[in-house]
Design an enzyme around this catalytic site. Structure first.
Site, PDB file in Angstrom:
ATOM      1  N   ASP A   1      -3.539   7.168  -3.193  1.00 16.64           N
ATOM      2  CA  ASP A   1      -2.505   5.896  -2.690  1.00 16.64           C
ATOM      3  C   ASP A   1      -1.423   4.892  -3.542  1.00 16.64           C
ATOM      4  OD1 ASP A   1      -3.822   4.581  -2.007  1.00 16.64           O
ATOM      5  OD2 ASP A   1      -2.584   3.421  -0.786  1.00 16.64           O
TER       6      ASP A   1
ATOM      7  N   SER B   1       1.411  -1.642   0.362  1.00 14.51           N
ATOM      8  CA  SER B   1      -0.001  -0.219   0.476  1.00 14.51           C
ATOM      9  C   SER B   1       1.038   1.419  -0.128  1.00 14.51           C
ATOM     10  CB  SER B   1      -1.696  -0.287   1.329  1.00 14.51           C
ATOM     11  OG  SER B   1      -2.365   1.374   1.200  1.00 14.51           O
TER      12      SER B   1
ATOM     13  N   ASP C   1      -0.809   1.640  -4.008  1.00 17.64           N
ATOM     14  CA  ASP C   1      -2.176   0.628  -4.748  1.00 17.64           C
ATOM     15  C   ASP C   1      -3.523   1.728  -4.909  1.00 17.64           C
ATOM     16  OD1 ASP C   1      -2.578   1.016  -1.883  1.00 17.64           O
ATOM     17  OD2 ASP C   1      -3.452  -0.924  -2.096  1.00 17.64           O
TER      18      ASP C   1
ATOM     19  N   ASP D   1      -5.774   1.807  -2.946  1.00 18.66           N
ATOM     20  CA  ASP D   1      -7.016   1.811  -2.409  1.00 18.66           C
ATOM     21  C   ASP D   1      -8.048   3.482  -1.569  1.00 18.66           C
ATOM     22  OD1 ASP D   1      -5.014   1.898  -0.477  1.00 18.66           O
ATOM     23  OD2 ASP D   1      -5.975  -0.192   0.087  1.00 18.66           O
TER      24      ASP D   1
END
Length: 550
Positions: A306, A152, A308, A310
């Site tokens: 961010d 992440s 990734d 999400d």
């Protein structure tokens, strides 16, 4: 002469090296062993224990040894996961996604081969894609589970391994959601039961999905919006060197928005994240390039994902030429208010560390409300008929029937829809926040976040707060102290107009204190209430820092 401890450490390292399937990791470990005793401290850290599989899966630094992310650890984790799935009687394929971090694709491909070697179908994402696309695929492909290889917004030296469960094992509320206890403990036990990695059978590479899955996600994301609604909006955007850019651009174009202006030096995926200290839009300075672009383009809205994708961060113009990033709680209540006014049915949920404003808004509007522990694994399980969920750390679930997790792409679409709708009447997101504050009072939030090198310092700070809790906050008596031990390491202090929640971070070496003050809007006006709230937060932050000894 080497000590007995060093001899034992060397024996453990040699045994691990002999079973490590990755030549690069073996060479890395070989060098450390050969340089003993000079490298003893480094080896002890790498062998201080296995990287534990918890409700966030695995996350750690990329390095050889059991206390790191590497091919050996991923092979063991995948073998344990597929063994646990088989033991539960779960049927269906395992779908696997990955981001652009160092090692992500290799770890995903190894997971697929471990799954097929155990006789389970493995479906591999066609390319680097956002985490929400993997979460969507678990539901759309009726998978027994999903794996997303990502860390992440962690620093570039980290990677991670996140697990989602399908309907067969997660149940209706957890279909496509991250794992929760006791699944995490069951998977961890299965991982520890894996023997020699050389004995783990590796099958075919699995089936690489076509790009149809990404296109289906985009179509579903667009369907979240009101068809034919306003789309006149100038948007500046950054994926922060992550994998969200292509998917977000496709979604915005398909929805009828103009293509966002993108920060050029952050547009392409880059696992080194060269322009930011931490690739997290919450971190100071992370959005500087975006805000500069937004000003230059005279944008209406600035959006960041961010790495990734999400999470979703939003900044708005202030009117004096500067830009102000919205706090997660501000965007959360804006999205909830928008969905409520659109008549989206179901429960509106947030966490114990988020602002209390969503609860007041839900009560006033007559919609069901739920409050959970931190983490989307809990938020999405707040109700089977969930309308919306958010956490203050920039995570928003605006379409739980589509993605049962936080989704930075659909959140970006939804806030753009709201901003475009307000623009038609000459209003802004800032105006809507003012209207909500006038109705419910100023709910001002902040966070005291302390990053540590020694994790033991977090435990010491929590102990200090428990042994000497504050009796007053901002001059008012503390009316409630809630300690969620032993199940959860969370402390809450409340007064009539303030709340503090203290907990260790679940994904980073940080101690976090979540602060909230509520100021009614008096005859002096909204500006005065905001000034009082801001001053109170400064004082509250200092008081809690003293309580924690940080």
């Amino acid at each position: 002469m080497a000590s007995d401890v060093d001899v034992h450490l060397e024996e453990r390292a040699e045994a691990w090296l002999a079973d490590d399937p990755d030549p690069a990791s073996r060479a890395e470990l070989r060098e450390l062993i050969d340089r003993l005793p000079a490298t003893a401290a480094e080896l002890r850290d790498r062998f201080s224990g296995p990287l534990t599989f918890g409700t966030a899966g695995l996350r750690g630094p990329l390095r050889a040894g059991p206390n790191g992310m590497n091919l050996a650890v991923v092979t063991q984790a995948a073998a344990g996961l597929v063994a646990w799935l088989a033991a539960q009687g779960g049927e269906g394929p395992l779908v696997i996604g990955y981001d652009a971090r160092h090692g992500s694709r290799e770890f995903a491909e190894r997971t697929a081969r471990v799954a097929t070697g155990a006789g389970r179908r493995a479906l591999l994402m066609p390319r680097t894609l956002p985490t929400p696309v993997l979460a969507y695929a678990v539901r759309a492909l009726d998978a027994v589970a999903g794996v997303m290889v990502t860390a992440s917004h962690n620093p570039p030296q980290d990677n991670g391994y996140k697990v989602y469960l399908g309907a067969a094992l997660g149940g209706p509320a957890g279909d496509g959601a991250q794992i929760v206890p006791p699944a995490d403990a069951g998977i961890e036990a299965a991982i520890r039961a894996v023997g020699s990695l050389a004995a783990v059978p590796l099958g075919e590479p699995g089936t690489v999905l076509s790009d149809d899955i990404a296109e289906e996600y985009v179509r579903s994301a667009v369907s979240v919006l009101t068809e034919g609604g306003p789309r006149d909006l100038r948007i500046a955007y950054t994926p922060l060197h992550g994998v969200g850019g292509e998917t977000l651009a496709a979604a915005f174009t398909a929805a009828g928005f103009g293509a966002p202006s993108v920060v050029a030096d952050q547009e392409q995926p880059d696992p080194e994240f060269p322009t930011v200290h931490f690739p997290n839009p919450e971190e100071p300075g992370a959005m500087d390039h975006l805000l500069a672009l937004a000003g230059a383009e005279n944008a209406d809205l600035a959006i960041a994902n961010d790495p990734d994708a999400d999470r979703c961060a939003v900044a708005i113009p202030t009117g004096d030429g500067s830009w102000r990033p919205l706090r997660g709680d501000e965007l959360g209540v804006l999205l909830a208010d928008h969905l409520i006014r659109r008549g989206v049915p179901g429960t509106y949920a947030t966490t114990i560390v988020s602002s209390s404003l969503l609860g007041r808004l839900s009560a006033a509007r007559g919609v069901p409300y739920a409050e959970t522990l931190t983490g989307f694994k809990w938020i999405v399980r707040a109700a089977e008929e969930l309308a919306f969920g958010y956490e203050e750390a920039l995570g928003y679930c605006v379409a739980p029937a589509m993605v049962r997790d936080k989704d930075g792409i659909t959140a970006a679409l939804t806030v753009a829809e709201l901003a475009a709708e307000l623009k038609t009447s000459g209003r802004t997101l800032s105006d809507r926040l003012d209207e909500l504050a006038a109705e419910f009072g100023v709910h001002a939030t902040d966070q005291l976040s302390v990053r540590v090198d020694d994790l033991a310092e977090i435990g010491r700070a929590m102990t200090r707060a428990r042994q000497n809790p504050p009796t007053t906050l901002l001059g008012s008596p503390v009316t409630e102290v809630a300690d969620l031990r032993p199940a959860n390491d969370v402390l809450t202090f409340r007064t009539s107009a303030a709340r503090v929640v203290i907990r260790p971070s679940g994904t980073e070496p940080k101690l976090k204190a979540y602060l909230e003050v509520v100021e009614p809007v008096s005859a002096a006006g909204l500006g005065s209430a905001r000034e009082r709230a801001a001053a109170a937060l400064v004082d509250l932050r200092a008081e809690i820092a003293t309580t924690l000894g940080v």
